[in-house]
Design an enzyme around this catalytic site. Structure first.
Site, PDB file in Angstrom:
ATOM      1  N   THR B 186       0.822  -1.211   0.000  1.00 46.86           N
ATOM      2  CA  THR B 186       0.000   0.000   0.000  1.00 46.86           C
ATOM      3  C   THR B 186       0.861   1.268   0.000  1.00 46.86           C
ATOM      4  O   THR B 186       1.906   1.328   0.633  1.00 46.86           O
ATOM      5  CB  THR B 186      -0.908  -0.012   1.247  1.00 46.86           C
ATOM      6  OG1 THR B 186      -1.770  -1.127   1.152  1.00 46.86           O
ATOM      7  CG2 THR B 186      -1.719   1.257   1.357  1.00 46.86           C
ATOM      8  N   GLY B 225       3.025  -2.693   8.326  1.00 52.36           N
ATOM      9  CA  GLY B 225       3.151  -3.280   9.663  1.00 52.36           C
ATOM     10  C   GLY B 225       4.530  -3.861   9.867  1.00 52.36           C
ATOM     11  O   GLY B 225       4.971  -4.696   9.087  1.00 52.36           O
ATOM     12  N   GLU B 465      -6.688  -5.692   3.217  1.00 56.05           N
ATOM     13  CA  GLU B 465      -6.843  -6.797   2.254  1.00 56.05           C
ATOM     14  C   GLU B 465      -8.080  -6.595   1.381  1.00 56.05           C
ATOM     15  O   GLU B 465      -8.754  -7.548   1.012  1.00 56.05           O
ATOM     16  CB  GLU B 465      -6.916  -8.145   2.971  1.00 56.05           C
ATOM     17  CG  GLU B 465      -5.739  -8.438   3.862  1.00 56.05           C
ATOM     18  CD  GLU B 465      -4.576  -9.097   3.135  1.00 56.05           C
ATOM     19  OE1 GLU B 465      -4.802  -9.833   2.172  1.00 56.05           O
ATOM     20  OE2 GLU B 465      -3.427  -8.840   3.547  1.00 56.05           O
TER      21      GLU B 465
END
Lengths: 387, 674
Positions: B186, B225, B465
């Site tokens: 992303t 993350g 997702e």
């Protein structure tokens, strides 16, 4: 109030549990010294009746349980059970365990405090009629062990409840290896709530006889006055809780053994070698069902634990998967050759399906699940989950 | 008047009353006392049997991991009301929470939890891995996400996009946490539309290196993350530009930190800062300043670049290449759907247990107050959500099986079903948690009671997702393709459960009795009718727009209303089928009957909630009213089983919360830390 003489006709079993009544206190003394106070069916029945009677009314505030001689209680009278099994009457054995587990449950949920004085041997069934109670007093004479895996059995009497609640994975260590503990270790891990030197016991008992309240805080304070904080012996396994946690937290018995063997290389901690030795000597089937029992017990209430253990013990006696219990008792208790021939003989021969079998309902028309006695609805939460 | 005089009396009492008695004489006996619901609620079936159906697999492995967490101080055990609960300390700072997440991972690693997660072959290892991830997520969503990013995204990318050389170099080290991976897909400017990302990679044949660059601020990697604190490596997604030709999105391995945590040259990293939840995950941002990486770091399962700079791929069409590339990443949607349902289970178990011990208002003077769950309105709030949670629990189990047994032919089905279930389950979870929060009143607001706090921890599931709304539209797009395929070529529908489209349109009886409403055939017919009609309407609308000269993309964009309705209709119907399959597997008896009640509740609530049934006349207004009435009856039929049904989830007490047990003791003065 019931007393032993009124409930039981005189006979040879008459004095297996001695009862003393003093003011609000009842002192029950296990008195079968030759057998190290091993619990006979008769003793269990008597204890059950007494505990039930004492719970009613306000006449009794405190129960003291102790043993005569050098043992508190060395366990259930499994020799008698094995005799029944050998005669094809495992269901008689089932009756024994049904009574015993009912007593364990009653003690675990008892609304009045029970003080057990563990001044000597505490094993198996002896743990069952003390650890579930509110107060457990250890002394320098205490010897605690759950030796069942060496007998082809598994730690029953609700042990999957209290062992699984010991710090870290100490419970797995105690339950799988059958390791012996002294009073200081019992106090450190929480199996005992107090440690009182044996010579102060008479004073303590005298003080307890004056108790006129069921308030646990008050009784605890009374015991506290006579308590000491004992030092753990230098090589106590409890000092190596980190190693125990690392090894006994593993997923399977096989992994536990290899983790221990890894830890043992380049070390000379006697307890690790002793632990490995015990695991190699114990019944492979017993080890596997014990581990699973403790793991399940960790997530269950004491009642659920006993119901499950009752299923398990019935399967053990019935012997469809393994007859290790009979063999273990032969080798350790009867013939005393200390050389049991386990079958299956190795851990890897005990499949998951075989282990599963012990946790199913017993497929027998006459068989029934353990039914727990109803308990008063206003039980304080301290009455359940005491450890 | 009466009220005024009473008020005056109260005020008078305040003024004239003698001082309150000292605290020691406070006596609890005349007050409310907690009574565990187990004492009054009967369990009529073996909850262990039902747990086997809902957990589905690896029950003992789950119990082992529960035990590992409960027994460790690292999992922050707290004693409350005589019971131990484990939950992260959300009062810690973001940095502390992140550190605790890593320490917990270290503990689980040492105990062998991750053994075989990337190196073991076969379905058994995969099933266990899923079970463990689910269990960890019940303790803390952050912990599960942190583990999921490392193993499923970073590790999964190496496994699926990489080839032998990558597997040999990285998988073992990943499993042992010798390296810590993250997954940089992303960007600030692009999320769901991966193909639009702006990071650019070129190839330098002289040095045989790729050069990765972040050309503008909108191309910075975002929400990565693990990037902010811990990750040493990342999968960088980037456009690949070879000799001036853009070959589309590719994935590269880039080291971003050394083992001591120092950021590598030409890499810039910034924090995404405090979030509404998941603060135990160190989400970060990454800029690549012409970072050079070896040619071998291209994950080359579908395309490669030769040492001299030739682009090589067996799949010529960039669209297909991209699809082949991302297909294995479906695991993310599968795990999200499952995790959402476990969160709902925790919420339901807490709210229902509380409703079985908390009372409010007496119906008549001097009578005891009424248990919350004995109010029909309270039943109506919680029990339909319980039925849905059961339905979805069976459905995600089906989805997992589908995923574990995946083949290239199944990819399309898995993509569609996982998209549908991910959206449905994550939405369901948010709704369930909100209802449970409200049903627990003020207690629901306490962090320790989970139901309120989980909302912020799990909210992200409707976004990551794939945004749920986008997913629903994708499902409809796929269904449209099936429709065209069948109609144009005059072939029967096959797959995705659409076979019912081949038969005649089902007919719903004009008057619905109670027994009809509970009949599986009626329920299936009603769901089929809706899906069939919505698909026909959707296709008709698209085809009409196309015939008017609109582009395909524009036509789909304009038909968003029907697209979302159809997506839901598909998902609901597929879930009903999953439920029926489970029901069939259970032998006759009480458990089967109760499953029947739950299934009817699920079906009727879905019908009650979707206006399409009335809008398009699948049900008459009278029948719609009968459905509503029947839901009330089902509520009272399910009420006696409520406790058993939440106990059958098999959630250890330690993962529930104080209000699920003795909340009087848990709040007693003696439990206050003096």
């Amino acid at each position: 109030m019931a007393s032993s003489s009124s409930s039981y006709p005189s006979g040879e079993d008459d004095d297996q549990v001695l009862v003393e009544e003093k003011a609000f206190v009842r002192t029950l003394t296990l008195n079968r010294t030759k057998q190290l106070n091993a619990l006979s069916f008769h003793m269990i029945s008597q204890l059950l009746d007494l505990f039930l009677a004492y719970e009613k009314g306000a006449a009794v505030k405190l129960i003291i349980l102790k043993g005569k001689g050098r043992a508190f209680c060395a366990g259930g009278d499994v020799a008698a059970v094995v005799r029944d099994i050998r005669e094809g009457k495992w269901k008689l054995g089932a009756e024994f365990f049904r009574k015993e587990f009912t007593l364990n449950y009653l003690m675990a949920t008892y609304s009045k405090p029970q003080v057990s004085i563990l001044n000597g041997i505490v094993m198996g069934g002896g743990a069952g009629c003390s650890v579930h109670g509110r107060f457990r007093i250890a002394t320098e004479n205490s010897v605690f062990a759950m030796p069942e895996t060496g007998l082809g059995l598994f730690p029953d009497i609700g042990a999957s409840y209290f062992l699984s609640r010991l710090p870290g994975f100490f419970g797995e260590y105690v339950g799988l290896t059958g390791a012996r503990m002294d009073g200081a270790e019992m106090l450190a891990c929480g199996l005992a709530t107090h440690f009182v030197p044996a010579k102060r016991l008479p004073l303590l008992e005298a003080a307890l006889l004056k108790v006129a309240s069921t308030d646990p805080a008050f009784i605890s304070a009374t015991i506290q006055e006579h308590s000491e904080l004992p030092k753990l012996k230098e090589h106590s396994a409890y000092k190596r809780l980190d190693v125990i946690d690392r090894c006994f937290s593993r997923r399977t018995v096989e992994e536990i053994v290899s983790a221990l063997e890894r830890e043992a290389t380049g070390r000379k901690d006697d307890w690790i070698f002793a632990a490995i030795e015990s695991l190699k000597k114990a019944s492979p089937t017993s080890l596997k069902i014990t581990l699973r029992s403790i793991r399940e017990g960790r997530l269950q209430g004491v009642g659920q634990c006993l119901i499950r253990e009752y299923r398990m013990v019935c399967h053990v006696m019935r012997g469809q998967v393994s007859k290790d219990f009979v063999e273990g008792c032969r080798a350790i208790l009867l013939d005393k050759d200390k050389n049991p021939k386990w079958e299956p003989s190795r851990l890897e021969l005990v499949s998951d399906e075989m282990v599963d079998h012990y946790f199913t309902k017993v497929n027998d028309e006459e068989w029934e699940e353990l039914k727990l006695p109803p308990r008063p609805s206003n039980l304080p939460s301290s009455a359940i989950a005491k450890l | 008047m009466d009220r005024i005089s009473r008020r005056a009396q109260v005020l008078n009492n305040h003024l004239t009353q003698t001082p309150p008695p000292p605290a020691s004489s406070l006596h609890p006996s005349p007050c409310l006392s907690y009574s565990p619901p187990e004492l009054t609620e009967k369990t009529h079936f073996d909850t262990a049997d039902l747990r086997r159906l809902t957990d589905g697999h690896n029950l003992q492995d789950r119990d082992w991991l529960y035990g590992l967490m409960v027994q460790s101080k690292l999992f922050n055990p707290r004693n409350s009301g005589g019971r131990v609960f484990i939950s992260p300390d959300f009062n810690q700072s973001m940095e502390q929470q992140r550190e605790m997440t890593m320490r917990r991972i270290g503990y689980l690693l040492e105990r062998g939890v991750f053994q075989g997660w990337l190196t073991a072959k076969g379905i058994e290892a995969e099933m266990r891995k899923f079970a463990f991830l689910e269990v960890v997520g019940m303790f803390d969503h952050s912990l599960a996400i942190k583990i999921g990013v490392h193993f499923f995204l970073w590790g999964g990318a190496i496994q699926f996009f990489g080839t032998k050389r990558h597997h040999e170099k990285w998988l073992k080290d990943t499993e042992n946490y010798m390296i810590k991976g993250c997954f940089a897909m992303t960007e600030l400017g692009h999320g769901s539309n991966v193909r639009g990302i702006e990071t650019v990679t070129t190839y330098d044949a002289k040095t045989e290196e790729f050069v990765i660059n972040t050309p503008c601020e909108s191309a910075q990697k975002y929400w990565i993350g693990g990037a902010a604190n811990h990750a040493t490596h990342t999968i960088a997604f980037s456009q690949l530009n070879i000799n001036g030709t853009n070959q589309g999105v590719h994935a590269f391995i880039v080291q971003i930190r050394d083992a001591d945590g120092n950021i590598f040259p030409n890499i810039r990293v910034a924090d995404c800062s405090h979030k509404i939840g998941l603060n135990g995950v160190d989400n970060g941002r990454i800029w690549f300043d012409n970072v050079r990486i070896p040619r071998e770091n291209l994950l080359n399962s579908v395309a490669d670049v030769s040492p001299d700079g030739q682009y090589l791929s067996a799949i010529k069409d960039p669209d297909q290449r991209f699809a082949a590339f991302l297909a294995p990443l479906t695991s993310g949607r599968v795990t999200i759907a499952v995790s959402a349902i476990y969160s709902s289970k925790i919420g339901m178990a807490i709210a229902i247990r509380y409703a079985l011990s908390r009372r409010a208002f007496s119906v008549a003077p001097n009578e005891p107050e009424v248990l919350l769950l004995d109010y029909p309105s309270h039943q109506r709030r919680l029990l339909p959500l319980l039925a849905k949670t059961y339905a979805m629990s069976f459905s995600v189990n089906y989805l997992k099986t589908l995923y574990w047994n995946r083949t290239p032919e199944l990819n399309k089905t898995i993509h569609i079903v996982s998209s549908a279930y991910k959206a449905a389950c994550s939405w369901h979870n948010m709704r369930t948690l909100q209802e449970c929060r409200e049903a627990c009143g003020g207690q629901g607001l306490k962090t320790e009671n989970h139901v309120g706090h989980f909302k912020s921890e799990f909210d992200v599931q409707s976004t990551f997702e794939g945004d749920n709304n986008v997913l629903m539209q994708q499902i409809s797009k796929a269904l449209f393709a099936e429709y065209l395929n069948a109609k144009k070529r005059n072939k029967p529908f096959k797959g995705l459960g659409l076979e019912h489209m081949n038969g005649p349109s089902p007919v719903v009886p004009s008057r619905l009795s109670s027994s009809t409403l509970r009949d599986r055939q009626f329920q299936v017919d009603a769901f089929h009718l809706r899906e069939r009609d919505l698909l026909a309407r959707f296709a008709e609308e698209i085809l009409k727009l196309l015939s008017q000269g609109q582009s395909r993309e524009h036509a789909f964009m304009l038909s968003y209303q029907l697209a979302e309705d159809l997506g839901r209709a598909f998902s609901d119907r597929a879930m009903l089928q999953n439920f029926l399959q489970v029901e069939e597997s259970v032998p006759s008896g009480l458990l089967k009957e109760i499953l029947g009640l739950l299934r009817s509740m699920y079906a009727l609530v879905v019908i009650d909630e979707d206006p399409a049934f009335l809008r398009y006349g699948y049900l008459s207004p009278e029948n719609a009213a009968s459905v509503r009435k029947e839901i009330m009856k089902l509520c009272s039929d399910l009420r006696p089983h409520a406790l058993a049904l939440v106990n059958a989830f098999g959630i250890p007490d330690a993962l529930l919360s104080p209000i699920a047990f003795n909340w009087v003791d848990a709040n007693a003065w003696s439990s206050v830390q003096h």
